[in-house]
Structures are given as C-alpha cells and as structure tokens.
Design a protein around this motif. Structure first.
Motif, PDB file in Angstrom:
ATOM      1  N   ALA A  49      30.844 -17.711   4.521  1.00  0.00           N
ATOM      2  CA  ALA A  49      30.714 -17.059   5.825  1.00  0.00           C
ATOM      3  C   ALA A  49      30.122 -18.042   6.815  1.00  0.00           C
ATOM      4  O   ALA A  49      29.125 -18.714   6.522  1.00  0.00           O
ATOM      5  CB  ALA A  49      29.828 -15.821   5.707  1.00  0.00           C
ATOM      6  N   GLU A  50      30.717 -18.135   8.003  1.00  0.00           N
ATOM      7  CA  GLU A  50      30.271 -19.107   9.003  1.00  0.00           C
ATOM      8  C   GLU A  50      29.825 -18.386  10.277  1.00  0.00           C
ATOM      9  O   GLU A  50      30.169 -17.227  10.531  1.00  0.00           O
ATOM     10  CB  GLU A  50      31.419 -20.074   9.342  1.00  0.00           C
ATOM     11  N   GLY A  51      29.098 -19.106  11.090  1.00  0.00           N
ATOM     12  CA  GLY A  51      28.718 -18.615  12.409  1.00  0.00           C
ATOM     13  C   GLY A  51      27.963 -17.315  12.341  1.00  0.00           C
ATOM     14  O   GLY A  51      27.030 -17.142  11.548  1.00  0.00           O
ATOM     15  N   ARG A  52      28.387 -16.366  13.197  1.00  0.00           N
ATOM     16  CA  ARG A  52      27.702 -15.070  13.245  1.00  0.00           C
ATOM     17  C   ARG A  52      27.824 -14.341  11.911  1.00  0.00           C
ATOM     18  O   ARG A  52      26.872 -13.695  11.461  1.00  0.00           O
ATOM     19  CB  ARG A  52      28.283 -14.225  14.377  1.00  0.00           C
ATOM     20  N   ASP A  53      29.003 -14.440  11.273  1.00  0.00           N
ATOM     21  CA  ASP A  53      29.156 -13.821   9.956  1.00  0.00           C
ATOM     22  C   ASP A  53      28.154 -14.409   8.967  1.00  0.00           C
ATOM     23  O   ASP A  53      27.611 -13.702   8.121  1.00  0.00           O
ATOM     24  CB  ASP A  53      30.577 -14.041   9.432  1.00  0.00           C
ATOM     25  N   GLY A  54      27.930 -15.702   9.055  1.00  0.00           N
ATOM     26  CA  GLY A  54      26.991 -16.338   8.150  1.00  0.00           C
ATOM     27  C   GLY A  54      25.572 -15.816   8.366  1.00  0.00           C
ATOM     28  O   GLY A  54      24.835 -15.578   7.405  1.00  0.00           O
ATOM     29  N   ALA A  55      25.189 -15.623   9.635  1.00  0.00           N
ATOM     30  CA  ALA A  55      23.861 -15.088   9.930  1.00  0.00           C
ATOM     31  C   ALA A  55      23.730 -13.650   9.435  1.00  0.00           C
ATOM     32  O   ALA A  55      22.701 -13.254   8.872  1.00  0.00           O
ATOM     33  CB  ALA A  55      23.594 -15.163  11.435  1.00  0.00           C
ATOM     34  N   MET A  56      24.792 -12.856   9.644  1.00  0.00           N
ATOM     35  CA  MET A  56      24.775 -11.478   9.150  1.00  0.00           C
ATOM     36  C   MET A  56      24.681 -11.455   7.621  1.00  0.00           C
ATOM     37  O   MET A  56      23.937 -10.666   7.036  1.00  0.00           O
ATOM     38  CB  MET A  56      26.041 -10.744   9.593  1.00  0.00           C
ATOM     39  N   ASP A  57      25.436 -12.333   6.978  1.00  0.00           N
ATOM     40  CA  ASP A  57      25.434 -12.383   5.518  1.00  0.00           C
ATOM     41  C   ASP A  57      24.057 -12.761   4.991  1.00  0.00           C
ATOM     42  O   ASP A  57      23.591 -12.216   3.987  1.00  0.00           O
ATOM     43  CB  ASP A  57      26.480 -13.386   5.041  1.00  0.00           C
ATOM     44  N   ALA A  58      23.400 -13.701   5.677  1.00  0.00           N
ATOM     45  CA  ALA A  58      22.052 -14.104   5.250  1.00  0.00           C
ATOM     46  C   ALA A  58      21.072 -12.938   5.365  1.00  0.00           C
ATOM     47  O   ALA A  58      20.220 -12.734   4.494  1.00  0.00           O
ATOM     48  CB  ALA A  58      21.582 -15.286   6.088  1.00  0.00           C
ATOM     49  N   ALA A  59      21.201 -12.157   6.453  1.00  0.00           N
ATOM     50  CA  ALA A  59      20.316 -10.999   6.622  1.00  0.00           C
ATOM     51  C   ALA A  59      20.560  -9.963   5.534  1.00  0.00           C
ATOM     52  O   ALA A  59      19.619  -9.374   4.985  1.00  0.00           O
ATOM     53  CB  ALA A  59      20.517 -10.387   8.007  1.00  0.00           C
ATOM     54  N   LEU A  60      21.836  -9.740   5.197  1.00  0.00           N
ATOM     55  CA  LEU A  60      22.164  -8.807   4.129  1.00  0.00           C
ATOM     56  C   LEU A  60      21.694  -9.330   2.775  1.00  0.00           C
ATOM     57  O   LEU A  60      21.169  -8.581   1.945  1.00  0.00           O
ATOM     58  CB  LEU A  60      23.678  -8.563   4.094  1.00  0.00           C
ATOM     59  N   ALA A  61      21.879 -10.629   2.550  1.00  0.00           N
ATOM     60  CA  ALA A  61      21.491 -11.223   1.267  1.00  0.00           C
ATOM     61  C   ALA A  61      19.992 -11.133   1.041  1.00  0.00           C
ATOM     62  O   ALA A  61      19.532 -10.907  -0.079  1.00  0.00           O
ATOM     63  CB  ALA A  61      21.940 -12.688   1.211  1.00  0.00           C
ATOM     64  N   ALA A  62      19.211 -11.297   2.122  1.00  0.00           N
ATOM     65  CA  ALA A  62      17.758 -11.239   1.987  1.00  0.00           C
ATOM     66  C   ALA A  62      17.301  -9.902   1.448  1.00  0.00           C
ATOM     67  O   ALA A  62      16.291  -9.812   0.750  1.00  0.00           O
ATOM     68  CB  ALA A  62      17.105 -11.506   3.348  1.00  0.00           C
ATOM     69  N   LEU A  63      18.058  -8.868   1.751  1.00  0.00           N
ATOM     70  CA  LEU A  63      17.696  -7.538   1.272  1.00  0.00           C
ATOM     71  C   LEU A  63      18.440  -7.152   0.006  1.00  0.00           C
ATOM     72  O   LEU A  63      17.841  -6.818  -1.007  1.00  0.00           O
ATOM     73  CB  LEU A  63      17.969  -6.500   2.377  1.00  0.00           C
ATOM     74  N   TYR A  64      19.777  -7.231   0.041  1.00  0.00           N
ATOM     75  CA  TYR A  64      20.565  -6.652  -1.045  1.00  0.00           C
ATOM     76  C   TYR A  64      20.873  -7.617  -2.183  1.00  0.00           C
ATOM     77  O   TYR A  64      21.137  -7.178  -3.299  1.00  0.00           O
ATOM     78  CB  TYR A  64      21.861  -6.060  -0.482  1.00  0.00           C
ATOM     79  N   ASP A  65      20.836  -8.931  -1.927  1.00  0.00           N
ATOM     80  CA  ASP A  65      21.066  -9.874  -3.017  1.00  0.00           C
ATOM     81  C   ASP A  65      19.771 -10.272  -3.690  1.00  0.00           C
ATOM     82  O   ASP A  65      19.760 -11.087  -4.596  1.00  0.00           O
ATOM     83  CB  ASP A  65      21.772 -11.134  -2.502  1.00  0.00           C
ATOM     84  N   ALA A  66      18.657  -9.663  -3.258  1.00  0.00           N
ATOM     85  CA  ALA A  66      17.364  -9.976  -3.872  1.00  0.00           C
ATOM     86  C   ALA A  66      17.038  -9.020  -5.000  1.00  0.00           C
ATOM     87  O   ALA A  66      15.961  -9.031  -5.540  1.00  0.00           O
ATOM     88  CB  ALA A  66      16.255  -9.919  -2.816  1.00  0.00           C
ATOM     89  N   TRP A  92      13.207 -11.467  10.018  1.00  0.00           N
ATOM     90  CA  TRP A  92      14.348 -10.746   9.449  1.00  0.00           C
ATOM     91  C   TRP A  92      14.614  -9.449  10.224  1.00  0.00           C
ATOM     92  O   TRP A  92      15.757  -9.118  10.525  1.00  0.00           O
ATOM     93  CB  TRP A  92      14.075 -10.441   7.976  1.00  0.00           C
ATOM     94  N   LEU A  93      13.552  -8.729  10.569  1.00  0.00           N
ATOM     95  CA  LEU A  93      13.716  -7.503  11.343  1.00  0.00           C
ATOM     96  C   LEU A  93      14.347  -7.798  12.698  1.00  0.00           C
ATOM     97  O   LEU A  93      15.174  -7.037  13.197  1.00  0.00           O
ATOM     98  CB  LEU A  93      12.364  -6.807  11.528  1.00  0.00           C
ATOM     99  N   GLY A  94      13.953  -8.913  13.299  1.00  0.00           N
ATOM    100  CA  GLY A  94      14.567  -9.305  14.565  1.00  0.00           C
ATOM    101  C   GLY A  94      16.035  -9.650  14.398  1.00  0.00           C
ATOM    102  O   GLY A  94      16.869  -9.301  15.250  1.00  0.00           O
ATOM    103  N   ASP A  95      16.362 -10.305  13.294  1.00  0.00           N
ATOM    104  CA  ASP A  95      17.758 -10.688  13.036  1.00  0.00           C
ATOM    105  C   ASP A  95      18.649  -9.452  12.881  1.00  0.00           C
ATOM    106  O   ASP A  95      19.737  -9.381  13.463  1.00  0.00           O
ATOM    107  CB  ASP A  95      17.856 -11.539  11.769  1.00  0.00           C
ATOM    108  N   ILE A  96      18.203  -8.487  12.086  1.00  0.00           N
ATOM    109  CA  ILE A  96      19.084  -7.347  11.842  1.00  0.00           C
ATOM    110  C   ILE A  96      19.244  -6.515  13.119  1.00  0.00           C
ATOM    111  O   ILE A  96      20.288  -5.892  13.334  1.00  0.00           O
ATOM    112  CB  ILE A  96      18.601  -6.477  10.657  1.00  0.00           C
ATOM    113  N   ARG A  97      18.233  -6.500  13.975  1.00  0.00           N
ATOM    114  CA  ARG A  97      18.376  -5.782  15.247  1.00  0.00           C
ATOM    115  C   ARG A  97      19.374  -6.485  16.163  1.00  0.00           C
ATOM    116  O   ARG A  97      20.013  -5.851  16.998  1.00  0.00           O
ATOM    117  CB  ARG A  97      17.017  -5.648  15.935  1.00  0.00           C
ATOM    118  N   GLU A  98      19.516  -7.790  15.988  1.00  0.00           N
ATOM    119  CA  GLU A  98      20.472  -8.537  16.807  1.00  0.00           C
ATOM    120  C   GLU A  98      21.900  -8.348  16.304  1.00  0.00           C
ATOM    121  O   GLU A  98      22.839  -8.224  17.097  1.00  0.00           O
ATOM    122  CB  GLU A  98      20.125 -10.016  16.807  1.00  0.00           C
TER     123      GLU A  98
END
Length: 414
Positions: A49-66, A92-98
C-alpha cells in the motif's frame, strides 16, 4: 468484531477513489480493497500500500495487526502496535481522524480501548484532547470517574459536554413536542372553545348523528383539547441501572431526564442505582453534572431502587415510572415483582426498558422480563429516537405492549 471485519469496514472509506470504476480501474480497485482488508500478510501477493493507502494501512495495522492470536496464526512477529506510549497513541488518534470518517473513528477507538487496554491512557489530558467524543467514550470516562486525576477532569468534562450538547440538539425538540402533544390530547374536555375543538375526534364521536338530508354531521358532543396550563400534569420517575453493561443507557437517560426536567408540565425525578441508590434529581439542570454523579459498575439491587422510587410517587394515576435495566436482579426478586404489581394496581403507568441506546436489546434476564409481562408490563429495548413517542404513549395510557410490538416490527428485530 474480527480483524478482517474491521478492516473491511474501513477499506471502503475515503481512500482517494470515488465512484464506481470500470474496466482496468475496477480490477485495480478490487485489488486495493482486498489489500486493505487483508493487511500486511497480503503484501507479497497484492503489492504494498502506498501514499494515503499506506498511511491508512499503518493506522489499521497498529490496532488490528497487533493482535497476538493473529500474529501467532500467521507465524509472524507483531509488526505494529500502540504500546503504552501516550504520545504515540495520541498521534495514532490524530491519524485515524484524518483518514477515516467519524463513525469509523468511533469504532476504532472503542476497539483500541478493548483490544489494547488503553483505559489507563484515557486518564491523561493530552489523550482526551485527541479522541473523537461519542456515547461509548463517555461511558468509559464515567467508569473511570472515581480514579481520574484532578488534572484530567476538566478535559474529561469537555468531552462529556460535547457529547451531551450534541445529544440535546438531537432529542430535545422532538421530546418536548411529543410530550406536550400527548399532554394536550390527554386533557380533552367536552365543552371546548372553538379553537380547542379536536375536529377529527368530534366527527368520529358523532357519526351516528349524520343527517342525510343535510349531508352533514350534527354534533351533539364536542371533543376538544384541554387548555394549556403551567400546572404540573404528570410526575415522571426515571430509575436507571448503572451497572457496567448499561453505560450507553445511563448516558442517554441522563440527557433525557434533563430535557424532561426542563418542562414545567412535568415533575421529573432521576434515580440511579447499583447495590445502592442515588437520587440525582437536584442536578438535572446540568446533565453533565448528572452523568458525573453516576458510578458505572458494581452489582444490582432493583428491588431497593424501586422501593425508593415508590416514595417519590404521590399521585399514582398521574405518574409514570420508567425502569431502565437489564433485569439481572441481585436483590430480592419476589419483592421487586410485588412492588411493580403494587404500582400498576395503584394506577402508575410502569415502563420497563432493557436498554435506552442505539444498540438494540442487550443480554437480559428473560425470566424476570416474562414475569413483568405477566403483570401487564412488557420489557423491551428502546432507541433514543423512539423514546419521545414512548413517553407520549405512556402519558396517554396507550397499550405499551402494542407499542413495543410495532417498534420491533419497524426495526425488524423480532
């Protein structure tokens, strides 16, 4: 909610692609969505995942891939997580709100509190400044009220205040309109002024006096609405179970109680209980104070709460008693049922709600619900948008069993 379900809900959110792609774009969009749903393990097959998708994926991974179980099942080490660092969680909270809409943010916050045990971090002011306020977060904060440090309480109150203000805007006007309309209809008189005549009821009551030669109804009895008065017309007692499973119901009940208390035609009392009983009526001018006066968690003594509430009822035929509880009784069950029977026999309109929230019926004691139904008191879950109509039905002494059945049919929850 599973990891894949959570990711699937988030994958369709604002990810830089709108509309319905076709041809090659459609195939790429399908791959993109599968990549977001499956997470990092699909990287080799579906690409990174690149760009914005990559940032979204990282936010999801921090929660659900942990999740430890997922990690062990995949045979991989945890590659993400929020750990116990407040600054990291705040970012992380700021990221998911974005990256995600507020409805998804609220679900992810609730999942983070549950999965990663972030409750302790909510006691820090900088964390509260970063969260998206919602009813469930308020419930969590109220459960922490007794252990919350002083430097955090102001931030917590701001969060609760925002949610309360939003709820009041949502429910206040509808509640006042429904209750006032019901009070007016309940006060019908037979010698109304012209402006007070209820023409629909009058015509129905006089159809037998239809004069064919004149092609009209000659009314012998006029039916009208009672004139508006500033006198108290109904006493309302809200009795709310504050055990931990009832958190959302406590929040909605507190706001509704404040709205009802603002109406001069009602005398509203609010009682909350676990194994003890607390009367919060004198705080109803400020619903935030009401909510901070609750203490979520603990056992349940419904019988004791009803016994206290009975003392507040001085005009049974003009009183409405609303019990909001999952009915898991830790007190004396036989006395609880006897007290409900006494109230209904005296003319009190008794309403039992298993929940007052958007979540539908919770786990509840089916045996106690059946026993109440045998007394003519149906127990059912009610959503906040339906509560004003429920109060109107209670004021007019309509059949609440029929109301509950219609409510269930409309929402397909039978």
């Amino acid at each position: 909610m599973s990891t894949h379900e959570s990711r699937d809900m988030s994958a369709g959110t604002d990810g830089g692609v709108s509309g319905a792609p076709d041809g090659g774009d459609a195939a790429r969009e399908r791959l993109r969505r599968w990549r977001m749903v499956l997470g990092g393990p699909s990287e080799q097959a579906l690409g990174k995942a690149e760009g914005r998708d990559g940032a979204m994926d990282a936010a999801l991974a921090a929660l659900y891939d942990a999740d430890g179980e997922d990690g062990d099942r995949r045979g991989a080490k945890r590659s993400a997580g929020l750990g116990g660092s407040a600054p990291k969680v705040a970012r992380w909270l700021g990221d998911i709100r974005e990256y995600f809409p507020s409805t998804v943010v609220q679900v992810m916050q609730a999942d983070a509190i549950e999965r990663l045990d972030l409750t302790r971090l909510l006691l820090e002011p900088e964390m509260l400044a970063a969260v998206e306020p919602d009813v469930h977060l308020v419930g969590t904060l109220l459960s922490l009220n007794r252990v919350m440090p002083d430097q955090t309480k102001d931030a917590a109150r701001q969060v609760v205040r925002k949610v309360v203000d939003d709820l009041e805007k949502r429910i206040a006007q509808q509640t006042r309109a429904a209750v006032n309309g019901a009070l007016n209809r309940a006060a019908r008189i037979n010698r109304p002024r012209h402006a007070d005549i209820d023409w629909d009821k009058t015509i129905r009551a006089n159809l037998k006096h239809y004069q064919a030669e004149h092609r009209t109804v000659i009314p012998e009895r006029l039916v009208g609405y009672g004139r508006r008065t500033t006198a108290v017309q109904r006493d309302v007692v809200l009795c709310v179970d504050q055990s931990g499973s009832m958190a959302a119901s406590v929040v909605f009940s507190g706001v509704f109680a404040a709205v009802l208390a603002s109406m001069r035609s009602l005398r509203t009392s609010l009682v909350v209980f676990d194994t003890s009983v607390v009367d919060l009526t004198d705080q109803l001018s400020d619903p935030v104070e009401v909510l901070f006066g609750t203490q979520l968690g603990g056992g349940t003594d419904i019988n004791r709460a009803i016994a206290y509430s009975q003392q507040l009822i001085t005009r049974p035929r003009d009183s409405i008693f609303v019990l909001i509880s999952d009915l898991y009784e830790g007190g004396v069950r036989e006395q609880m049922l006897r007290r409900v029977a006494e109230m209904t026999s005296a003319g009190v309109q008794v309403v039992v709600l298993l929940a007052l929230s958007d979540e539908g019926a919770p786990a509840y004691d089916h045996e106690n619900a059946a026993a109440l139904a045998a007394l003519g008191v149906p127990a059912f879950a009610c959503t906040p948008d339906a509560f004003p109509d429920l109060m109107a039905a209670a004021i007019e002494r309509r059949d609440l069993k029929a109301f509950a059945e219609r409510f269930a049919d409309q929402r397909g929850i039978r």
